[in-house]
Design an enzyme around this catalytic site. Structure first.
Site, mmCIF file in Angstrom:
data_model
loop_
_atom_site.group_PDB
_atom_site.id
_atom_site.type_symbol
_atom_site.label_atom_id
_atom_site.label_comp_id
_atom_site.label_asym_id
_atom_site.label_seq_id
_atom_site.Cartn_x
_atom_site.Cartn_y
_atom_site.Cartn_z
ATOM 1 N N VAL A 20 18.140 -8.136 -37.575
ATOM 2 C CA VAL A 20 16.926 -8.221 -36.755
ATOM 3 C C VAL A 20 15.682 -8.084 -37.632
ATOM 4 O O VAL A 20 14.703 -8.831 -37.465
ATOM 5 C CB VAL A 20 16.925 -7.130 -35.648
ATOM 6 C CG1 VAL A 20 15.676 -7.264 -34.782
ATOM 7 C CG2 VAL A 20 18.180 -7.233 -34.798
ATOM 8 N N GLU A 36 11.428 -2.558 -26.042
ATOM 9 C CA GLU A 36 11.926 -3.628 -25.165
ATOM 10 C C GLU A 36 13.274 -4.177 -25.637
ATOM 11 O O GLU A 36 14.172 -4.473 -24.849
ATOM 12 C CB GLU A 36 10.894 -4.766 -25.134
ATOM 13 C CG GLU A 36 11.241 -5.900 -24.206
ATOM 14 C CD GLU A 36 11.291 -5.453 -22.755
ATOM 15 O OE1 GLU A 36 10.246 -5.190 -22.182
ATOM 16 O OE2 GLU A 36 12.402 -5.355 -22.199
ATOM 17 N N VAL A 56 17.289 -2.829 -24.851
ATOM 18 C CA VAL A 56 18.127 -3.118 -23.685
ATOM 19 C C VAL A 56 18.035 -4.599 -23.350
ATOM 20 O O VAL A 56 16.945 -5.135 -23.151
ATOM 21 C CB VAL A 56 17.681 -2.302 -22.445
ATOM 22 C CG1 VAL A 56 18.591 -2.606 -21.258
ATOM 23 C CG2 VAL A 56 17.683 -0.816 -22.744
ATOM 24 N N GLY A 110 18.363 -7.327 -24.996
ATOM 25 C CA GLY A 110 17.759 -8.264 -25.948
ATOM 26 C C GLY A 110 16.398 -8.768 -25.534
ATOM 27 O O GLY A 110 15.454 -8.001 -25.363
ATOM 28 N N ILE A 152 15.444 -10.194 -22.759
ATOM 29 C CA ILE A 152 15.050 -10.126 -21.340
ATOM 30 C C ILE A 152 14.043 -8.978 -21.171
ATOM 31 O O ILE A 152 14.340 -7.844 -21.544
ATOM 32 C CB ILE A 152 16.268 -9.851 -20.427
ATOM 33 C CG1 ILE A 152 17.400 -10.832 -20.714
ATOM 34 C CG2 ILE A 152 15.869 -9.889 -18.967
ATOM 35 C CD1 ILE A 152 18.708 -10.488 -20.015
ATOM 36 N N ASP A 190 28.098 1.258 -25.728
ATOM 37 C CA ASP A 190 26.841 0.526 -25.943
ATOM 38 C C ASP A 190 26.131 0.302 -24.597
ATOM 39 O O ASP A 190 24.931 0.563 -24.462
ATOM 40 C CB ASP A 190 27.162 -0.813 -26.623
ATOM 41 C CG ASP A 190 25.954 -1.708 -26.739
ATOM 42 O OD1 ASP A 190 25.248 -1.618 -27.755
ATOM 43 O OD2 ASP A 190 25.698 -2.501 -25.801
ATOM 44 N N LYS A 198 22.426 1.846 -22.972
ATOM 45 C CA LYS A 198 21.379 1.021 -22.350
ATOM 46 C C LYS A 198 21.118 1.463 -20.907
ATOM 47 O O LYS A 198 19.968 1.488 -20.448
ATOM 48 C CB LYS A 198 21.800 -0.447 -22.390
ATOM 49 C CG LYS A 198 21.835 -0.992 -23.820
ATOM 50 C CD LYS A 198 22.578 -2.305 -23.880
ATOM 51 C CE LYS A 198 22.567 -2.882 -25.291
ATOM 52 N NZ LYS A 198 23.504 -4.014 -25.429
ATOM 53 N N GLY A 247 21.161 -11.156 -30.821
ATOM 54 C CA GLY A 247 20.834 -12.225 -31.769
ATOM 55 C C GLY A 247 19.604 -11.822 -32.547
ATOM 56 O O GLY A 247 18.674 -11.228 -31.977
HETATM 57 N N1 LIG Z 1 21.776 -7.477 -34.148
HETATM 58 C C1 LIG Z 1 21.412 -7.679 -32.871
HETATM 59 O O1 LIG Z 1 21.630 -8.751 -32.295
HETATM 60 C C2 LIG Z 1 20.691 -6.578 -32.128
HETATM 61 C C3 LIG Z 1 20.356 -6.785 -30.770
HETATM 62 C C4 LIG Z 1 19.637 -5.787 -30.072
HETATM 63 C C5 LIG Z 1 19.308 -4.619 -30.734
HETATM 64 N N2 LIG Z 1 19.683 -4.442 -32.041
HETATM 65 C C6 LIG Z 1 19.315 -3.194 -32.689
HETATM 66 O O2 LIG Z 1 18.442 -3.473 -33.778
HETATM 67 C C7 LIG Z 1 18.648 -2.485 -34.795
HETATM 68 C C8 LIG Z 1 18.939 -3.181 -36.116
HETATM 69 O O3 LIG Z 1 20.148 -3.917 -35.964
HETATM 70 P P1 LIG Z 1 20.627 -4.967 -37.106
HETATM 71 O O4 LIG Z 1 21.732 -5.736 -36.476
HETATM 72 O O5 LIG Z 1 19.454 -5.682 -37.667
HETATM 73 O O6 LIG Z 1 21.216 -3.949 -38.223
HETATM 74 P P2 LIG Z 1 21.644 -4.307 -39.713
HETATM 75 O O7 LIG Z 1 21.808 -5.765 -39.897
HETATM 76 O O8 LIG Z 1 22.783 -3.382 -40.031
HETATM 77 O O9 LIG Z 1 20.368 -3.859 -40.585
HETATM 78 C C9 LIG Z 1 20.036 -2.524 -40.793
HETATM 79 C C10 LIG Z 1 18.920 -2.426 -41.822
HETATM 80 O O10 LIG Z 1 18.564 -1.048 -41.937
HETATM 81 C C11 LIG Z 1 18.621 -0.656 -43.301
HETATM 82 N N3 LIG Z 1 19.103 0.716 -43.419
HETATM 83 C C12 LIG Z 1 20.289 1.208 -43.018
HETATM 84 N N4 LIG Z 1 20.356 2.521 -43.327
HETATM 85 C C13 LIG Z 1 19.196 2.832 -43.938
HETATM 86 C C14 LIG Z 1 18.671 4.025 -44.502
HETATM 87 N N5 LIG Z 1 19.352 5.146 -44.518
HETATM 88 N N6 LIG Z 1 17.436 3.977 -45.048
HETATM 89 C C15 LIG Z 1 16.720 2.825 -45.066
HETATM 90 N N7 LIG Z 1 17.164 1.667 -44.549
HETATM 91 C C16 LIG Z 1 18.386 1.679 -44.004
HETATM 92 C C17 LIG Z 1 19.614 -1.602 -43.951
HETATM 93 O O11 LIG Z 1 19.305 -1.593 -45.324
HETATM 94 P P3 LIG Z 1 20.040 -2.519 -46.405
HETATM 95 O O12 LIG Z 1 19.462 -3.889 -46.170
HETATM 96 O O13 LIG Z 1 19.609 -1.922 -47.706
HETATM 97 O O14 LIG Z 1 21.494 -2.413 -46.110
HETATM 98 C C18 LIG Z 1 19.309 -2.902 -43.217
HETATM 99 O O15 LIG Z 1 18.219 -3.571 -43.831
HETATM 100 C C19 LIG Z 1 19.766 -1.567 -34.291
HETATM 101 O O16 LIG Z 1 19.199 -0.453 -33.652
HETATM 102 C C20 LIG Z 1 20.483 -2.432 -33.280
HETATM 103 O O17 LIG Z 1 21.153 -1.680 -32.282
HETATM 104 C C21 LIG Z 1 20.350 -5.389 -32.744
#
Ligand SMILES: NC(=O)c1ccc[n+]([C@@H]2O[C@H](COP(=O)([O-])OP(=O)(O)OC[C@H]3O[C@@H](n4cnc5c(N)ncnc54)[C@H](OP(=O)(O)O)[C@@H]3O)[C@@H](O)[C@H]2O)c1
Length: 431
Positions: free
Chosen positions: A39, A138, A141, A143, A145, A210, A214, A311
């Site tokens: 994200v 926003e 929960v 995504g 929406i 999960d 939410k 996404g």
């Molecule tokens: N993916 C989705 O579709 C989605 C949808 C809705 C909500 N979300 C929410 O959005 C958030 C991010 O999700 P994501 O999928 O983007 O996660 P992700 O791909 O795992 O990315 C996490 C990022 O945080 C960094 N990070 C992790 N631990 C850290 C630490 N201790 N100190 C500093 N940076 C740190 C990671 O660093 P590195 O790059 O160095 O590893 C990475 O850049 C989460 O809360 C998730 O629940 C995601």
């Protein structure tokens, strides 16, 4: 870059400044980006792509002033150089500490982190309130929406009676795949992983945790009461069998993992469970990784919102929307109006699937147990399976506690060939 915060304007990013004697110039909104994963990376790109549009809409141009990853950046420096902190790390540690420090330092914060808010909402909202800054989430929960915005802003003066829906795209994809192809749960999960709809460790999604996080957030906002993850009862879809989907198909039902938060006379209940829906229910046609949320209130009847539940780009778009709202100066208020009790003994209708010996007295034995527990049967269908038989029964709505007691007793009957399986049924008619 010009310092844009005077003593009295530090907590507001709305407005447009002028350079002395010259034309109006747009000042940047400096974004401190924590996390640049799926994200975060999409958000970084989107800020660059949409900066002109945001500037045209708000008079302020967003720019990412610093990025923190495990391998990059220093939190203190990023905090000092930011007007808005965007937390996209996930999990609670170190996200909780960073978000609290940002709020206490007078920075507005945007997060997509449902676990953080579900587990630590009370202290985060309090920190935001004490500092007079906005805390927006926003994307946490459903995504893209805009369900949080609708509940917090459009329905701020509405007495919401129920908020419910499909808030986990992974499980909706798996159930859709099972229904459409007859695949087993594990094959459908494998397909979801191949397509990137499920993580390598899918347990939080498939086990319902999960969706529970939410629903804790939605219930808190809809009912203006503290709700934490511990208040939510949840079950997942790991035990759903192709048989259950075959039954659903035969009777024109859809099987969904639903989150349901509702008001009762004595308080509220917040639950996540797999559930059959009748054709015509607005959530029945929501398939694949899509999410949908319905809100009910006497004054609005009901509204349904649906769209992609996850996404990178979709989630990033919701995050940027929060930044725009902050820049535009819109301030949602989350205030606890009353502390409502969590009610665990609620009413539901159930489907019951039994594999039994095909011999006289079996049906009578089962209905006797149901009767003793005051569970009333609405319909029964029986299929022969050689020496055994399959019974599918649907109960009238009644106290879950009584149905669970009956189920425990039925599980001990000597003519049962496998453990009984029960799934809730929502019979509500929508016209
Ligand atoms: N993916 C989705 O579709 C989605 C949808 C809705 C909500 N979300 C929410 O959005 C958030 C991010 O999700 P994501 O999928 O983007 O996660 P992700 O791909 O795992 O990315 C996490 C990022 O945080 C960094 N990070 C992790 N631990 C850290 C630490 N201790 N100190 C500093 N940076 C740190 C990671 O660093 P590195 O790059 O160095 O590893 C990475 O850049 C989460 O809360 C998730 O629940 C995601």
């Amino acid at each position: 870059m010009a310092a844009i915060w005077g003593r009295h304007s530090r907590r507001s990013v709305a407005g447009r400044s002028t350079s002395e004697g010259g034309p109006a110039v747009s000042e940047a909104v400096r974004i401190g980006l924590l996390g640049r994963g799926t994200v975060g990376a999409a958000f970084f790109e989107l800020v660059g792509e949409r900066a002109d549009a945001v500037e045209a809409a708000t008079g302020r141009r967003p720019e990412v002033a610093g990025v923190l990853r495990r391998s990059e950046g220093d939190f203190d420096e990023i905090l000092a150089g930011s007007d808005v902190v965007v937390e996209l790390i996930g999990g609670t540690d170190p996200a909780r500490e960073y978000v609290l420090r940002a709020l206490r330092d007078g920075k507005h914060v945007v997060s997509a982190n449902k676990q953080l808010i579900a587990q630590h909402g009370d202290e985060l909202f309090e920190a935001a309130r004490d500092a007079g800054v906005q805390f927006r989430f926003e994307a946490a929960v459903a995504g893209v929406i805009p369900v949080i915005r609708v509940i917090q802003e459009s329905l701020a003066a509405t007495e919401v009676s129920k908020v419910f829906g499909i808030v986990n795209g992974t499980t909706n994809f798996i159930l859709t795949e099972m229904a459409k192809t007859g695949a087993s749960y594990s094959d459908a999960l494998g397909r979801a992983q191949e397509l990137g709809y499920a993580e390598a460790d899918p347990s939080d999604d498939v086990g319902g945790a999960d969706a529970a996080a939410k629903m804790a957030i939605l219930a808190r906002l809809a009912f203006h009461t503290p709700v934490s993850l511990d208040d939510v009862t949840f079950e997942g879809i790991e035990n759903v069998q192709p048989d259950d989907l075959a039954y659903a198909k035969e009777f024109g039902l859809s099987l969904k993992l639903l989150g349901v938060a509702e008001r009762h006379a004595g308080g509220i209940s917040v639950r996540v469970f797999p559930c059959f829906l009748y054709r015509g229910h607005p959530l029945a046609p929501v398939e694949g990784p899509f999410n949908a949320v319905m809100v009910e209130a006497p004054s609005i009847t009901e509204i349904t919102m649906s769209g992609p539940g996850a996404g990178g780009i979709e989630t990033a778009s919701a995050v940027l929307g929060d930044v725009v709202s902050i820049v535009a100066g819109r301030s949602p208020v989350h205030a606890v109006r009353e502390r409502l009790e969590v009610v665990r003994d609620v009413d539901s209708a159930f489907y019951l699937h039994l594999e039994v010996a095909d011999r006289p007295g079996v049906l009578a034995g089962i209905t006797a147990v149901l009767g003793e527990n005051e569970v009333s049967v609405k319909s029964v269908v029986q299929w022969g399976l050689g020496d055994d038989a399959r019974l599918v029964m649907v109960m009238h709505e009644g106290a879950e506690r009584r149905f669970e007691a009956a189920l425990e007793a039925i599980a001990t009957l000597d003519f049962l060939r496998s453990p009984p399986r029960a799934i809730r049924v929502i019979e509500e008619e929508f016209v």
